[in-house]
Design an enzyme around this catalytic site. Structure first.
Site, PDB file in Angstrom:
ATOM      1  N   ASP A 231       0.835  -1.192   0.000  1.00  0.00           N
ATOM      2  CA  ASP A 231       0.000   0.000   0.000  1.00  0.00           C
ATOM      3  C   ASP A 231       0.873   1.247   0.000  1.00  0.00           C
ATOM      4  O   ASP A 231       2.026   1.217   0.449  1.00  0.00           O
ATOM      5  CB  ASP A 231      -0.909   0.026   1.230  1.00  0.00           C
ATOM      6  N   TYR A 297       4.558  -9.351   7.597  1.00  0.00           N
ATOM      7  CA  TYR A 297       4.270  -7.954   7.895  1.00  0.00           C
ATOM      8  C   TYR A 297       4.545  -7.669   9.376  1.00  0.00           C
ATOM      9  O   TYR A 297       4.422  -8.557  10.235  1.00  0.00           O
ATOM     10  CB  TYR A 297       2.790  -7.632   7.630  1.00  0.00           C
ATOM     11  N   TYR A 369      -5.455  -9.614   2.927  1.00  0.00           N
ATOM     12  CA  TYR A 369      -5.557  -8.192   3.250  1.00  0.00           C
ATOM     13  C   TYR A 369      -5.349  -8.020   4.757  1.00  0.00           C
ATOM     14  O   TYR A 369      -6.208  -8.409   5.568  1.00  0.00           O
ATOM     15  CB  TYR A 369      -6.921  -7.641   2.837  1.00  0.00           C
TER      16      TYR A 369
END
Length: 410
Positions: A231, A297, A369
């Site tokens: 993103d 992440y 996501y």
């Protein structure tokens, strides 16, 4: 006798050069040029008729004696490519409609089964002539340069094939998109909203890497092909994201990748950093983009109200190994198909606290996501951390720390 009859019928159309005469039987035998084959057929016909051999008296009705000018076309190719660095090439040709009609008429009228097209002989003969004069190598599979001859205009068009290299990039600054975005208002034309730049954002990872690349390769453009994308508000740190950069129409090719890497990192000024691993090719782009790599992440999660760290960590752990059902998030629904995707959380753990928020590390299947895994996206993602905690939760910052890549070599 059958070939002799066909030769007589071909010559009845009009003066025919040895190249074209031989080419009408071009696939029938090997080891001879069409010129040699045509002359041999003409000599055999003269001997059979007990007549002296005669060269064609006038211009060839098929090609207009194009092959007399092969040396001239070779010089035109050399002139057109003199500013370009390359070692392999391929000659091509736009066949004038009249020549195509002439030879196809003979093929059809005489039911010729083994002719070679005009285009094939032109490409081969001009290619040989250029190679003999320059030492460049004809390459039918992956030529660095393709030259297109246009007999109708007497010009040569040059197509320079792209150069590719593989590496990994890190993005240290939030707010930078991976690739160039045209201004939403003017779609790249330039307007007051974008200060007439045509860009939604002044910089992108693609442009920060690409600007010095374009200059060093003397190319027209640089296109970044990434193994997925982060993103715009996410950093890409850790091992970096695999990418292939395509340099479009480079006039220079023999660039030292170590020097290139240093120049990119110097000009990107700490915003983006690259580690270039090796040269690549076009076939690898699709493999890279379709690679369903796991991604790791590191996120900061903020929850509503006071919550003991132990309770939060326990809730996080309930998501480990779980299959998540995610309807296309609202934030990307305008550009993605609206469907439900199944993705697994491979590993997840709360590793500490920072500035009143919880630090969470997540390893997920490609396409998971992460923001919606935490927030639930108004019920579009199930299960979610917010659903388990029974309170609002959202990601305040996200860093990608690991992306699997291709074979990277040295």
């Amino acid at each position: 006798m059958e070939i002799e009859k066909k030769v007589q019928e071909i010559l009845a159309y009009g003066e025919t050069c040895d190249h074209c005469l031989g080419r009408f039987f071009g696939k029938r035998s090997h080891g001879l040029s069409n010129d040699e084959r045509g002359k041999g057929l003409r000599v055999a016909l003269a001997l059979d008729a007990n007549q002296p051999y005669k060269k064609p008296a006038g211009p060839c009705w098929v090609c207009g004696n194009f092959f007399d000018d092969v040396p001239l076309w070779a010089d035109r190719v050399i002139e057109a490519t003199k500013e370009i660095e390359f070692t392999t090439f391929l000659a091509g040709c736009r066949v004038p409609p009249m020549i195509a009609e002439n030879e196809e008429m003979v093929w059809s009228d005489l039911s010729l089964a083994e002719p070679e097209p005009f285009k094939s002989e032109v490409n081969r003969d001009v290619g040989k002539a250029v190679s003999a004069k320059t030492g460049k190598v004809v390459d039918f599979r992956k030529p660095e340069v393709v030259t297109i001859l246009d007999p109708a205009t007497g010009t040569v068009e040059v197509q320079i094939n792209s150069v590719f290299f593989y590496g990994r990039y890190q993005k240290f600054e939030r707010g930078i998109p991976q690739t160039h975005w045209d201004c939403r208002a003017c779609r790249g034309a330039g307007c007051e909203k974008c200060n007439f730049t045509g860009a939604q954002y002044l910089d992108s990872v693609e442009e920060l890497i690409g600007r010095p690349v374009i200059e060093m390769f003397d190319g027209e453009n640089a296109v970044l092909h990434g193994a997925g994308r982060e993103d715009i508000d996410a950093r890409m740190i850790g091992t970096g994201r695999p990418f292939i950069l395509e340099v479009v129409s480079p006039k220079k090719r023999s660039i030292d990748l170590a020097v290139l890497e240093a120049e990119i990192n110097r000009t990107a000024d700490g915003r983006v950093s690259v580690a270039i691993k090796r040269w690549a090719d076009r076939a690898e782009v699709e493999t890279l983009k379709s690679n369903k790599a796991h991604k790791k992440y590191r996120i900061l999660v903020e929850v509503e109200g006071a919550l003991p760290a132990e309770e939060f960590a326990k809730a996080v752990k309930t998501l480990q190994g779980v299959t998540i059902y995610q309807r296309t998030p609202e934030r990307v629904a305008h550009r993605r198909a609206d469907k439900i995707r199944e993705r697994r959380v491979l590993d997840i753990e709360c590793v500490g606290e920072q500035d009143g928020r919880f630090v969470v590390e997540v390893l997920g299947e490609a396409g998971l996501y992460i923001k919606e895994l935490v927030s639930g996206d108004s019920g579009r993602t199930q299960p979610s951390l917010a659903e388990i905690l029974k309170r609002t939760a959202h990601v305040t910052s996200l860093d990608v720390t690991q992306v699997e890549g291709a074979q990277e070599g040295e």
